[in-house]
Every structure is written in C-alpha cells, then in structure tokens.
Design an enzyme around this catalytic site. Structure first.
Site, PDB file in Angstrom:
ATOM      1  N   HIS A 242     -11.341  -5.883   8.139  1.00 17.48           N
ATOM      2  CA  HIS A 242     -12.131  -5.468   7.171  1.00 17.48           C
ATOM      3  C   HIS A 242     -13.299  -4.832   7.323  1.00 17.48           C
ATOM      4  O   HIS A 242     -14.535  -4.875   6.327  1.00 17.48           O
ATOM      5  CB  HIS A 242     -12.644  -7.147   6.230  1.00 17.48           C
ATOM      6  CG  HIS A 242     -11.407  -7.681   5.729  1.00 17.48           C
ATOM      7  ND1 HIS A 242     -10.776  -8.482   6.537  1.00 17.48           N
ATOM      8  CD2 HIS A 242     -10.642  -7.878   4.610  1.00 17.48           C
ATOM      9  CE1 HIS A 242      -9.824  -9.205   5.807  1.00 17.48           C
ATOM     10  NE2 HIS A 242      -9.790  -8.652   4.646  1.00 17.48           N
TER      11      HIS A 242
ATOM     12  N   GLU B 197       0.871  -1.202   0.091  1.00 22.30           N
ATOM     13  CA  GLU B 197       0.097   0.183   0.080  1.00 22.30           C
ATOM     14  C   GLU B 197       0.891   1.349  -0.021  1.00 22.30           C
ATOM     15  O   GLU B 197       0.615   2.119  -0.599  1.00 22.30           O
ATOM     16  CB  GLU B 197      -1.126  -0.074   1.171  1.00 22.30           C
ATOM     17  CG  GLU B 197      -2.172  -1.078   1.200  1.00 22.30           C
ATOM     18  CD  GLU B 197      -1.672  -2.426   1.356  1.00 22.30           C
ATOM     19  OE1 GLU B 197      -2.279  -3.264   1.117  1.00 22.30           O
ATOM     20  OE2 GLU B 197      -0.735  -2.492   1.880  1.00 22.30           O
TER      21      GLU B 197
END
Length: 325
Positions: free
Chosen positions: A130, A60
């Site tokens: 998540h 990321e």
C-alpha cells in the site's frame, strides 16, 4: 474559493466533471455509496445515480478493460484503482490496449476519454502493498499521459484537465497528502495545463525537481538550504510523461545544478530519464553531477519506512554534496 484538503478537491473535481458532462462515469471497488476506501467519490452516487457512479468486482484488469470499452464508444470513464499497488493486474490492458488503441487503428478509434485514478506513495505506514510509487513503469508506455498533483488546487485543476484530455491519463494521487494538504481551491470549473511543469520558486544556485508528495519534502530542504545561503529553484514536474523538458533545461542552464527526488526506487526510477536528458542538453553548463534522492532498491519496508523515504535531510545532504563538488 473554498478551503479544502486534497481528497475533497478530487471529489469536487469529479462532481464538477459529472455535472458538466453526462458522459462522465465513475466506477471502481466500493466507490458507490461507500465512496471508496478514502471516500474520494463520496455522495456522487447519491447525486448522479447508480448508472453513473457504481461499484465493480474486485478485478483490476476488468476495471480497466471495461473502461477501455466505455471510452472506445464515446463515454468518459474515470476508473479508480483502490491503491496504485494493485494496478499491476491491469498492466496488460493499459500497455497493450489503452496506450495503443489510437495507434493500432490508424486514428480511427481511440480511448482518449479514459482517466485512471490511483492513490500512490508511502508515508501512511501501509507496508509494501500500500505504499508503492509505480509512475516509472507507465513512463515507458507511449500513448498514455501520467499526472501527479501536489496540493488541492493542483489536484482539482489537473484532474479536470485529465478527464477532458484527448489522450488517456493515469492520475496518481499522493495519498499521504489526502488530508494533510489543505489549501484554497476555486469553486469554479477550471483546468491546469497538462504536460507543463511549474516553477514554484525561483532561485539561482541549484534546481530541485520533484512531483506529488515529494514537493513538500524539497520545499522543506530548500528552506534549510536558504538559511545557509543557497538559492534554490523549485520545480513541480506535474506531468511525468510527456514531461516538460524545456522548463527543466532552462532552469538547469541557469543554476548549473540539479537534484531530482522521488519515492520510487533508485534503479529505473524516472529521475534516471530526467538526469540523462538534462545531461545531454546541459553538459557544458553543469557545475556538478546530477543527484538523485529516491527510495531504496528494496520492497517498501513497513518498520523502516522513515529510513526508506527520501526526506528533507536526505535532500539537504544532496544539496551539500552538489554545492561543494
């Protein structure tokens, strides 16, 4: 007009932006032929080629660093972080590079063409890795705009506006609504204004403020409250920062009451900033304390997700407390 869900609206916005401007690039983890874990970028590589829609390594920090470099040299990158929970490794790039690029160069250079897309929020039984809602972290970062849509029409218009904005944007998409929220979306290219809240429903007794997936929650709570004779004004903030202070303040000056709801934890959540600002602007007009209906100050729990989430009944309880104060 076409009927589509929120995920299809995001895909349509990306398709529209890429067709209109060859500088627009989409990239991230598995976004190519696979279309990303949610299929938000489906068919874009087929249509625009591997040079404009492509996979990245699972890094990321590298995705955002690469996007900064592209934006600095004139490209219009739309970088996908697969889940908002995984944006934290890129935090340094966003805080110290993306947000400060224009400032540190005295406006000689900027990364204003950069948009970072990230699915956020709970409601999908995704557990603590998540399901997070990290918008408040980025609200503390001058130089970046943070946008959250609530439905397909908003998603397409706000994403197109974000991609074309003069400042970098983090675009949080409520993944619980990806396929659950369905509506009519114009086929044409259109933009909705950033930094501007929307009064979704007028009312006179109390102001309910939220963004993203929580808009559906406060709408359900308002329906129940209306049956009890409480007139609720509903506002979708849409842009977290810079947020539309005037629209919210004008509403509270009228109703005298405010409830802010978000999925993120209570402590340090963006509702705190809103409450402090509204209190300073509306103190003599308030009929009761400002209420915050939020997630809990715990990691996001898998088995207790329903207890964690700020649902309609929790908002209704807050309405009762506020109206009966």
């Amino acid at each position: 007009m076409s009927r589509m869900n929120l995920l299809q609206a995001v895909n349509d916005a990306l398709d529209t932006a890429m067709a209109a401007d060859e500088r627009v690039l989409c990239f991230g983890e598995d976004v190519g032929i696979f279309g990303g874990v949610f299929r938000a970028t489906s068919h874009l590589q087929e249509k625009y080629g591997r040079a404009r829609c492509f996979n990245t390594p699972l890094v990321e920090q590298g995705i955002v660093g690469f996007a900064n470099g592209l934006a600095a040299q004139g490209s219009v990158p739309v970088a996908e972080i697969q889940f908002a929970d995984y944006i934290y490794p890129a935090f340094d790039q966003l805080v110290n590079e993306t947000a400060k690029f224009r400032y540190r160069s005295g406006n000689l250079f900027d990364v204003g063409g950069l948009t970072v897309r990230a699915p956020y929020g709970g409601g999908i039984a995704g557990g603590h890795y998540h399901s997070q809602s990290p918008e408040a972290y980025f609200a503390h970062m001058p130089g970046i705009t943070v946008v959250v849509p609530r439905n397909p029409h908003q998603a397409k218009g706000l994403l197109l506006a974000s991609i074309r904005a003069p400042d970098p944007v983090i675009f949080f998409e409520p993944k619980r609504l990806y396929r659950a929220s369905v509506g009519e979306v114009p086929d044409d290219d259109y933009e909705l204004p950033l930094r501007q809240a929307e009064v979704v429903k007028g009312g006179s007794d109390i102001t309910l403020l939220a963004w993203g997936a929580q808009m559906e929650v406060i709408e359900q709570a308002a329906e129940m409250a209306e049956k009890e004779g409480v007139s609720c004004e509903l506002i979708d903030l849409r842009t977290i920062v810079p947020w539309d202070i005037e629209t919210v303040v004008q509403s509270v000056l009228k109703t005298g009451r405010l409830i802010v709801s978000h999925e993120a934890p209570l402590t340090g959540g963006f509702a705190s900033e809103i409450a402090a600002t509204v209190q300073s602007r509306c103190f003599l007009y308030l009929e009761s304390p400002i209420e915050r209906v939020t997630g809990l100050d715990t990691p996001f729990p898998l088995t207790l997700e329903k207890e964690y989430m700020p649902g309609p009944l929790k908002v209704l309880d807050a309405i009762h407390r506020t109206m009966n104060f």
